[in-house]
Design an enzyme around this catalytic site. Structure first.
Site, short mmCIF file in Angstrom:
data_model
loop_
_atom_site.label_atom_id
_atom_site.label_comp_id
_atom_site.label_asym_id
_atom_site.label_seq_id
_atom_site.Cartn_x
_atom_site.Cartn_y
_atom_site.Cartn_z
N TYR A 147 -13.81 67.66 41.49
CA TYR A 147 -14.75 67.67 42.61
C TYR A 147 -14.13 68.47 43.75
CZ TYR A 147 -17.72 65.84 46.41
OH TYR A 147 -18.58 65.72 47.48
N ASP A 242 -6.95 72.62 45.10
CA ASP A 242 -7.64 71.68 45.97
C ASP A 242 -6.77 70.43 46.05
OD1 ASP A 242 -9.16 69.73 47.16
OD2 ASP A 242 -11.01 70.26 46.13
N LYS A 270 -8.67 64.76 53.98
CA LYS A 270 -8.21 63.37 53.88
C LYS A 270 -6.93 63.10 54.69
CE LYS A 270 -11.26 62.48 50.12
NZ LYS A 270 -11.64 63.17 48.92
#
Ligand SMILES: *Cc1c(COP(=O)(O)O)cnc(C)c1O
Length: 429
Positions: A147, A242, A270
């Site tokens: 994702y 990522d 995050k």
């Protein structure tokens, strides 16, 4: 009828559902894949959250990863209130942005130039734009089950919310936006080689979660990331890591430090925002100098580099330490081992993928190395386990295909309580 344990949360969800799309602002929060109505949160501190009905839980969601130091650490609250008193947004540069970027580059030396944005989605979308500009090619390769946020080119069999909702490709994504996204299998270099052969000379980037966290936790096989690096080098392809989850979580320098593979561009989110909205992308100087105003690739943001968000990010990164990682790894070993034992004793098939401060117990008897094997997990059984754990004061991700997150605020007592609850819950599901 007996009053529900979650009566107030249920009332709040009924109200939110009349005004918010689906009653929530991010799909996985709605508990659709585990059944039941979402728990509304009142407050949190350390590793504990409290819901609207006054129940307290040990939290293993931790805002889906950012809170490596736990909820509401005192030092961070102090810094944030000081920063807020000086003004919450200027739309002009501040020294904080330089300081956070320097800290990021110090921890992750491949980040020679950095650009801050406000989410991981924005960062991943922008990194692809840079890779396309740098190579003058359009196609990208992504991996099934990985994702990278919800930008159009990534909503092609994405993981996370998209996966559990059973929407491998979302309506509203133009066929043209998806057509340039090629899929390969995680941990399968041959599948990458095939795609590269078929589309030689037209691929701008390979985008990968170097530690996959969005089909549940899946680790890279030995040599997988090195193999991607070589494939990129052979064909002039930009390698994009990522590290929105793995950055500052796998180690202070992320997965790239741990596995010794240097990507050309990195996407962060995050932890880099310490619980406030921050994303970042960066990497090779020559590529990042293509970004406006240094170069012609347009990318901008009204709240990018926001002073409160930068303050939280700085505090969060400054407080990383080897001790923190060691402490979390010790707890994780206890938690992972205990879950496996509890499941075996109850006769429940379970594969525990665990690493550092991340863990996913897959309800399957097959080792999980990629998306296909992740999908063998029994999601109904996970749903039952989730409900049983919730009733016992343990707040788990409301989906089988997510990682559990530990923080520096979790204690051995929290893990013991969790394992006691799990032993009972396994017997009920
Ligand atoms: C969470 C996540 C994103 C998206 O970040 P948002 O801040 O939710 O937009 C991208 N990539 C990975 C690996 C993630 O885990």
């Amino acid at each position: 009828m007996p009053r529900s344990r979650y009566a107030r949360s249920e009332r709040l969800f009924a109200a939110s559902s009349r005004i918010l799309a689906g009653g929530v602002n991010s799909p996985v929060r709605a508990f659709k894949s585990v059944g039941g109505s979402p728990i509304f949160i009142e407050r949190a501190r350390g590793a504990q959250i409290e819901d609207a009905d006054g129940h307290k839980y040990i939290d293993f969601v931790m805002s889906w990863g950012p809170l490596i130091h736990g909820h509401a650490p005192k030092g961070l609250l102090r810094e944030l209130s000081r920063a807020a008193a000086r003004g919450t947004s200027f739309g002009a540069p501040t020294e904080l942005e330089t300081r956070l970027a320097q800290r990021v580059a110090m921890l992750m030396p491949s980040m020679e130039r950095v650009r801050f944005v406000s989410s991981g989605t924005e960062a991943a979308m922008s990194a692809v734009r840079v890779a396309r500009a740098a190579t003058k090619r359009d196609r990208i390769i992504k991996f099934e089950g990985c994702y990278h946020g919800h930008a159009d080119p990534f909503l092609v069999q994405a993981g996370s919310g998209a996966m559990t909702l059973g929407v491998p490709t979302s309506p509203g994504v133009p066929a043209a936006a998806a057509a340039d996204t090629l899929l390969a299998r995680y941990n399968d270099l041959e599948s990458v080689a095939q795609v590269v052969r078929r589309h030689r000379g037209t691929i701008a980037a390979i985008v990968v979660e170097p530690i996959a966290g969005n089909m549940g936790l899946v680790l890279p096989n030995d040599g997988f990331l090195q193999g991607l690096r070589s494939a990129c080098d052979r064909d002039g392809i930009v390698l994009i890591f990522d590290e929105v989850i793995s950055g500052f979580r796998a180690s202070t320098g992320g997965a790239q430090e741990l596995f010794g593979v240097r990507p050309d561009l990195t996407v962060l989110g995050k932890i880099i925002g310490g619980g406030l909205p921050v994303g970042a992308y960066g990497g090779r100087r020559a590529m990042m100098d293509l970004v406006a105003p240094a170069g012609p690739v347009y990318q901008a943001g009204t709240l990018s580099g926001n002073p409160l968000a930068m303050t939280a990010g700085l505090w969060s990164l400054q407080n990383l330490s080897q001790r923190l990682y060691k402490q979390m790894a010790t707890l994780l070993a206890q938690l992972g081992g205990g879950l496996a034992d509890g499941a075996r004793d109850a006769g429940v098939p379970l594969q525990v993928n665990a690493f550092g401060s991340l863990l996913t117990p897959f309800f399957t008897d097959r080792p999980v190395r990629d998306y296909e094997s992740a999908l063998t997990a029994d999601t109904a059984r996970y749903g039952a386990f989730h409900r049983e754990m919730l009733a016992r004061g343990i707040y788990l991700p409301p989906s089988q295909f997510e990682a559990w997150f530990l923080s520096g605020a979790h204690t051995p007592r929290d893990v013991e309580r969790t394992l006691r609850a799990a032993r009972a819950a396994f017997k009920q599901c």
